[in-house]
Design a protein around this motif. Sequence first.
Motif, PDB file in Angstrom:
ATOM      1  N   GLY A  91       0.830  -1.252  -0.097  1.00 27.42           N
ATOM      2  CA  GLY A  91      -0.008  -0.023   0.063  1.00 27.42           C
ATOM      3  C   GLY A  91       0.811   1.371  -0.041  1.00 27.42           C
ATOM      4  N   GLN A  92       1.658   1.175   0.650  1.00 28.56           N
ATOM      5  CA  GLN A  92       2.584   2.423   0.727  1.00 28.56           C
ATOM      6  C   GLN A  92       3.460   2.669  -0.746  1.00 28.56           C
ATOM      7  OE1 GLN A  92       3.286   4.312   3.672  1.00 28.56           O
ATOM      8  NE2 GLN A  92       1.677   2.975   4.194  1.00 28.56           N
ATOM      9  N   LEU A  93       4.125   1.505  -1.167  1.00 21.15           N
ATOM     10  CA  LEU A  93       4.403   1.604  -2.544  1.00 21.15           C
ATOM     11  C   LEU A  93       3.394   2.081  -3.585  1.00 21.15           C
ATOM     12  CD1 LEU A  93       6.332  -1.747  -2.574  1.00 21.15           C
ATOM     13  CD2 LEU A  93       7.465   0.522  -2.635  1.00 21.15           C
ATOM     14  N   GLU A  94       2.319   1.907  -3.478  1.00 22.24           N
ATOM     15  CA  GLU A  94       1.177   2.045  -4.399  1.00 22.24           C
ATOM     16  C   GLU A  94       0.898   3.555  -4.303  1.00 22.24           C
ATOM     17  OE1 GLU A  94      -0.473  -2.324  -5.404  1.00 22.24           O
ATOM     18  OE2 GLU A  94      -1.322  -1.294  -3.821  1.00 22.24           O
ATOM     19  N   GLU A  95       0.490   3.964  -3.105  1.00 21.08           N
ATOM     20  CA  GLU A  95       0.183   5.333  -2.659  1.00 21.08           C
ATOM     21  C   GLU A  95       1.266   6.264  -3.315  1.00 21.08           C
ATOM     22  OE1 GLU A  95      -0.102   6.252   1.399  1.00 21.08           O
ATOM     23  OE2 GLU A  95      -1.766   4.644   1.878  1.00 21.08           O
ATOM     24  N   HIS A  96       2.448   5.866  -3.339  1.00 23.25           N
ATOM     25  CA  HIS A  96       3.526   6.703  -3.912  1.00 23.25           C
ATOM     26  C   HIS A  96       3.563   6.461  -5.385  1.00 23.25           C
ATOM     27  CE1 HIS A  96       4.336   7.202   0.498  1.00 23.25           C
ATOM     28  NE2 HIS A  96       4.858   8.281   0.037  1.00 23.25           N
ATOM     29  N   GLY A  97       2.932   5.645  -6.018  1.00 23.28           N
ATOM     30  CA  GLY A  97       2.804   5.574  -7.498  1.00 23.28           C
ATOM     31  C   GLY A  97       3.644   4.338  -8.097  1.00 23.28           C
ATOM     32  N   VAL A  98       4.038   3.401  -7.140  1.00 25.77           N
ATOM     33  CA  VAL A  98       4.725   2.295  -7.753  1.00 25.77           C
ATOM     34  C   VAL A  98       3.555   1.331  -8.177  1.00 25.77           C
ATOM     35  CG1 VAL A  98       6.104   0.216  -7.111  1.00 25.77           C
ATOM     36  CG2 VAL A  98       6.579   2.563  -6.203  1.00 25.77           C
ATOM     37  N   THR A  99       3.602   0.683  -9.209  1.00 27.20           N
ATOM     38  CA  THR A  99       2.519  -0.173  -9.720  1.00 27.20           C
ATOM     39  C   THR A  99       3.175  -1.774  -9.282  1.00 27.20           C
ATOM     40  OG1 THR A  99       1.946   0.985 -11.463  1.00 27.20           O
ATOM     41  CG2 THR A  99       1.300  -1.403 -11.840  1.00 27.20           C
ATOM     42  N   PHE A 100       2.053  -2.556  -8.862  1.00 27.75           N
ATOM     43  CA  PHE A 100       2.659  -3.974  -8.477  1.00 27.75           C
ATOM     44  C   PHE A 100       2.036  -4.854  -8.905  1.00 27.75           C
ATOM     45  CE2 PHE A 100       2.815  -7.747  -5.677  1.00 27.75           C
ATOM     46  CZ  PHE A 100       4.221  -7.679  -5.318  1.00 27.75           C
TER      47      PHE A 100
END
Length: 395
Positions: free
Chosen positions: A198-207
């Motif tokens: 969630g932290q990664l995605e909130e900052h724009g990383v796609t998983f």
Amino acid sequence: MADREVDFLLVGGGMASAHCAAELRRRGAEGSVLLAGREPEPPYERPPISKEYLRGDAGREDAHVNGGRSWYEENGVELLTGKNVMGLDLEARTAKIQGGEEVGFGKALLGTGAMVNILRVEGAENEGIHYLRAFGNADAIRADAEAAEHVVLIGGSYIGCEVAASLTARGRKCTIVAMEDVALSRTFGEDAGRWFQGQLEEHGVTFHGGETLSAFEGDGRVRAVVTESGLAIECDAVVVGAGVRPDAMLAQRAGIEVGDGGIVCDSKLETSAPGVYAAGDCCSYESVVHGRRIHVEHWDVAMQQGIHAAANMLGAGADYEVVPYFFSDLADWASLEYVGPAYEWDREVWRGDRDSGEFSVWYLQGDRVAGCLSVGRSEELAEARQMIAERTPFD
Ligand SMILES: Cc1cc2nc3c(=O)[nH]c(=O)nc-3n(C[C@H](O)[C@H](O)[C@H](O)COP(=O)(O)OP(=O)(O)OC[C@H]3O[C@@H](n4cnc5c(N)ncnc54)[C@H](O)[C@@H]3O)c2cc1C
């Protein structure tokens, strides 16, 4: 007949050897110490190379262990950089150093570290596909990422997640492709993993989880990552974080016992060759704390084991009983610390508040603590460490 003799030979210029050298001197050992590493740099800490150093927020010198070259000079430790130890003759107790010199030794430490797993899929020869272990790799990634619009990270563990965070913080668009469904879930389970993802995605990383890489496409330079399910993700650069394997080649060639987890050591970190110890990423040891043989590839473990091996080289004869600790940072968005490791658990107990980003997760096997993750609650780790070491029931 050796060209010369040293009392302590430390093979490998990483954390384990550097801390072993420092501990030998701290304990007043007066014998000669030779530390030989194949990298051109004096021993350095690797965590910054996926974090501050990769982001351009820290220099190489900041990562040098023991403060850099001058420490070795001032403390009478001979530091050979850019030199491979080519072979060990355990009967003659000599080491063959790159360039031909033969050095006799009394006690030795193998701190040869680990090697990255290389992916051998179609298109792997394209330019722009990187692995990350040393400063030089980070420089190459930084240079490529500067010019890239989109970087794909292969692997949903530390390297993939940390590099995605660092490059995103530098303004790049990043996508992670991982075999696991959820980021970082192999170590922390899916619940905690979802928080980090969630932290990664909130900052724009796609998983993209649950994906297996099938090929890289390119025209000499990588242009896309293709998965077995049919995803084709266009990109200009790739960083692979597909794990590492212990570098036990020197030990194996010398006839020292080696297993899947690395150089086989007893509970005192001594290898099958008397007076030859191993520490850090290359070492697999009989853990009295865990009641089994374990192998841990983390910064603090390499440091603690280097220190412990030094004491045992000087005759302490003590079991290595430190509960492994490690940390990881996703840019300045999230920092985690962990003690364990929990190989299996049947229950998780969460404390704190995940929405505010301050929580701990206790991984329990029966009524025993197998591991503990902290995000912003470091003070709980001492308690967890003690409970793991003493096998105290959790209530
Ligand atoms: C990018 C990255 C980020 C990391 N981040 C974290 C983190 O955030 N937290 C954490 O806990 N851990 C982290 N780690 C793991 C940590 O850095 C390692 O566990 C630690 O470096 C292990 O130290 P070592 O001394 O065992 O091995 P290494 O640091 O690998 O050093 C071994 C050295 O020995 C050399 N060598 C091997 N064979 C020979 C030979 N025959 N002759 C001479 N030299 C030889 C190698 O070239 C290498 O230079 C990270 C690792 C990497 C790569």
